[in-house]
Design a protein around this motif. Structure first.
Motif, short mmCIF file in Angstrom:
data_model
loop_
_atom_site.label_atom_id
_atom_site.label_comp_id
_atom_site.label_asym_id
_atom_site.label_seq_id
_atom_site.Cartn_x
_atom_site.Cartn_y
_atom_site.Cartn_z
N LEU A 278 0.85 -1.19 0.00
CA LEU A 278 0.00 0.00 0.00
C LEU A 278 0.89 1.23 0.00
CD1 LEU A 278 -2.54 -1.14 2.74
CD2 LEU A 278 -2.72 -1.47 0.28
N SER A 279 0.61 2.15 -0.90
CA SER A 279 1.40 3.37 -1.03
C SER A 279 0.53 4.58 -0.74
CB SER A 279 2.00 3.48 -2.43
OG SER A 279 2.68 4.71 -2.60
N THR A 280 1.10 5.55 -0.03
CA THR A 280 0.35 6.76 0.30
C THR A 280 0.37 7.78 -0.83
OG1 THR A 280 2.30 7.76 1.33
CG2 THR A 280 0.83 6.49 2.75
N VAL A 281 1.09 7.52 -1.90
CA VAL A 281 1.15 8.48 -3.00
C VAL A 281 -0.18 8.49 -3.75
CG1 VAL A 281 2.02 6.88 -4.75
CG2 VAL A 281 2.61 9.30 -4.89
N THR A 342 2.74 -8.77 11.08
CA THR A 342 3.33 -7.47 11.33
C THR A 342 3.70 -6.81 10.00
OG1 THR A 342 4.21 -8.23 13.44
CG2 THR A 342 5.16 -6.22 12.51
N VAL A 343 3.18 -5.61 9.79
CA VAL A 343 3.41 -4.89 8.54
C VAL A 343 4.70 -4.09 8.63
CG1 VAL A 343 2.50 -3.11 7.00
CG2 VAL A 343 0.95 -4.78 8.03
N SER A 344 5.50 -4.18 7.59
CA SER A 344 6.72 -3.36 7.53
C SER A 344 6.42 -2.11 6.71
CB SER A 344 7.86 -4.15 6.88
OG SER A 344 7.53 -4.53 5.56
N SER A 345 6.93 -0.98 7.19
CA SER A 345 6.70 0.29 6.49
C SER A 345 8.03 0.92 6.15
CB SER A 345 5.87 1.25 7.34
OG SER A 345 6.54 1.57 8.55
N GLN A 346 8.02 1.70 5.07
CA GLN A 346 9.22 2.38 4.62
C GLN A 346 8.84 3.77 4.14
OE1 GLN A 346 11.27 0.40 1.42
NE2 GLN A 346 13.10 1.66 1.59
N ASN A 347 9.56 4.77 4.62
CA ASN A 347 9.32 6.16 4.24
C ASN A 347 10.33 6.54 3.17
OD1 ASN A 347 8.97 8.96 4.06
ND2 ASN A 347 8.39 9.11 6.22
N GLU A 353 5.29 3.43 2.22
CA GLU A 353 4.83 2.16 1.69
C GLU A 353 4.64 1.18 2.84
OE1 GLU A 353 6.83 2.14 -2.78
OE2 GLU A 353 7.58 0.78 -1.22
N TYR A 354 3.47 0.50 2.85
CA TYR A 354 3.18 -0.54 3.81
C TYR A 354 3.18 -1.87 3.07
CZ TYR A 354 1.50 3.40 6.60
OH TYR A 354 1.40 4.60 7.27
N VAL A 372 -4.92 -4.92 9.43
CA VAL A 372 -4.18 -4.06 10.36
C VAL A 372 -2.79 -3.79 9.79
CG1 VAL A 372 -3.21 -3.89 12.68
CG2 VAL A 372 -5.47 -4.90 12.35
N ILE A 373 -2.36 -2.52 9.81
CA ILE A 373 -1.05 -2.16 9.29
C ILE A 373 -0.12 -1.60 10.36
CG2 ILE A 373 -1.90 -1.75 6.95
CD1 ILE A 373 -1.91 1.22 7.54
N GLY A 374 -0.61 -1.43 11.57
CA GLY A 374 0.28 -0.93 12.62
C GLY A 374 -0.45 -0.61 13.91
#
Length: 553
Positions: A278-281, A342-347, A353-354, A372-374
């Protein structure tokens, strides 16, 4: 009926040299000059189903990566079929990447309609496919039983018997066999009817959306050994939004916030057990900033029209695309490890991005899939806030010092002491500045004591006039414990040197220009159980008698 992607290979020997095709990645999108049957007409055709290797979901669209095996060698045409009718086919977003020593030629895209599209309807629906296979096995059993019955009937007509005992024995044997076969046929027909009913129910409630057309992509390749080829494309009709749940325990002063992603798509493709990011863009937003407006000034001359024009600087046009409208073993046996969700996220410089750790199934019927993402939790500071000049009520508030700015804005459900108290909006900046509201507090009584305005008299000798305003409110704590109370008020702001403002507060205010809001003041104090506190504020505004007071209230 299952719809398959066709990988057609031509058994042509090119010797040691591959056909002169461009290697690795091509982005040319060419119209097909032949129908789907032409692809099926190639020799050595093999059926294969493309696998979804990755789906990245944005706001209103998604990027999809599919893979197909290349078997054999030589030149062959690989076909990705049953793709979304909402694929972005007009741009160069359709890309092909080959793995290994593979040459990639032209890429052709076509629309399939009618029966060809209908065959794709239930592709990827595992339950439908399983039930279809079950029904096919039952039909095969029924056909075999009917063949056995027909054989027995033909054998009876052809058999000649000579003695009474032989006739009697043969008749009994034939009757026994015929009875057994008829009972078997009846039992198989009953199973067939039940299996057909189950299939009809699955298909009527299938998650697959029906479309009048689908997209098919054909790729010309050449290789000397088996390999893989990947198709990357953009598709409209997918999206996700964040949703949050905040749970506050007012006794332990612990606060936890859970972030979830609500995903839905109507692309025409069923994504079954696929990796999802999943991307916030937002690809639909403008990609370039505007340049400042420059005024072109000229003097007006008689008999000549003014040449004052507003000219916008040239800039690159930003493409805008409108988006179209969720192990346990027996005793004594070692237990398998539980899956980790457990979701990994990257800024990535503001784009978050999740990456979901589990494979996700998202049907193409618009249903909302939640995951659930966090979660963030920790100790919180509690207080009760009141703005009596606006409303004689008080509300629970909690701080969240543990919050990080990685989460984007979204809806926020609020639970106080395991009771749902309402819904708000999650905004990191606002929550860090003002805290999180958790509903009204009926145990804090707010009473208005005074609210009056007095205007001074204007005489012949008076050069100024005054307006005096007094407000007083009483707060009573009916809790069985002491609470922290925050009262918000306001003071007039003078924007003229000849206008004087004097304010007297009892007790004195704790903070002026609260949270950098000019004119807002705050009182903060601990109010013991069953105790009351009165706050009084008097403001006096003086200005010249020959002037009129203007304000925003």
């Amino acid at each position: 009926m299952n719809a398959h992607v066709i990988q057609a290979s031509v058994s042509t020997d090119y010797g040691s040299a591959l056909p002169p095709l461009n290697k690795m990645t091509r982005c040319l999108v060419l119209p097909l000059m032949f129908g789907g049957s032409a692809v099926l007409g190639l020799s050595s055709a093999q059926a294969a189903t493309s696998n979804v290797e990755q789906v990245t979901i944005y706001q209103g669209s998604a990027s999809v990566t599919r893979a197909l095996p290349i078997t054999g060698n030589g030149e062959q045409t690989v076909v990705f079929s049953c793709l979304s009718p909402h694929m972005d086919k007009e741009s160069l977003s359709v890309q092909v990447q080959a793995v290994g020593n593979v040459n990639v030629g032209e890429i052709s895209i076509e629309e399939l309609t009618g029966e060809q599209a209908a065959q794709c309807q239930y592709q990827g629906d595992a339950k439908v496919q399983t039930q279809q296979n079950t029904l096919a096995n039952i039909n095969a059993e029924l056909e075999a039983a009917r063949l056995a019955k027909a054989y027995l009937q033909n054998l009876t007509k052809a058999t000649q018997v000579n003695t009474d005992s032989t006739i009697a024995n043969n008749a009994r044997d034939i009757e026994t066999q015929a009875t057994s076969i008829n009972q078997r046929i009846l039992e198989i027909q009953q199973r067939q009817a039940r299996a057909q009913d189950a299939l009809n129910q699955l298909m009527s409630g299938s998650a697959t959306s029906t479309f009048n057309n689908v997209t098919q992509v054909s790729v010309r390749t050449a290789s000397r050994s088996p390999s893989n080829i990947k198709l990357h494309y953009q598709v409209r009709g997918a999206g996700w939004e964040p949703a949050y749940q905040a749970r506050l325990n007012t006794t332990s002063e612990q606060l936890s916030i859970t972030a979830s992603a609500i995903i839905a798509q109507q692309t025409g493709e069923n994504w079954t057990n696929v990796p999802v990011t999943l991307s916030t863009v937002n690809p639909n937003q403008s990609t370039t900033g505007q340049l400042p407006y420059v005024q072109r000034l000229s003097l007006y001359e008689e008999n000549q029209d003014a040449n004052v024009r507003r000219e916008s600087p040239m800039m690159d046009a930003a493409p805008v695309m409108m988006a179209e409208a969720a192990y346990t073993k027996g005793a004594g046996v070692s237990m398998a490890p539980l899956p980790n969700f457990t979701v990994s996220s990257q800024n990535k410089n503001g784009i978050i991005e999740y990456r979901l750790p589990q494979l996700v199934s998202i049907p193409s019927d618009g249903r909302r899939v939640r995951t659930v993402i966090g979660e963030q939790s920790g100790s919180s500071k509690l207080w009760i806030r009141s703005t009596p000049s606006v409303e004689t009520a008080a509300y629970w508030y909690a701080s969240a010092p543990f919050l990080t700015p990685d989460w984007v804005d979204g809806s926020l459900q609020l639970y106080r002491d395991d009771n749902y108290v309402g819904q708000s909006r999650y905004s990191y900046q606002m929550l860090k500045e003002q805290g999180i509201g958790f509903g009204s507090d009926p145990n804090m009584m707010v009473k208005e004591l005074t609210n009056e305005d007095k205007q001074g008299e204007k005489g012949v000798l008076n050069r100024t006039q005054t307006i005096t305003t007094t407000n007083a409110y009483q707060f009573t704590n009916q809790h069985n414990r002491s609470v922290r109370l925050q009262v918000l008020g306001s003071e007039p702001i003078s924007r003229d040197d000849s206008l004087k403002v004097t304010v007297t507060n009892t007790p004195p205010v704790t903070e002026r220009d609260w949270n950098d809001n000019q004119g807002i003041v705050a009182w903060e104090f601990d109010l013991p159980s069953k105790q009351s506190q009165v706050i009084r504020s008097t403001s006096q505004v003086s200005y010249p008698a020959n002037k009129m007071l203007a304000g925003n209230q």
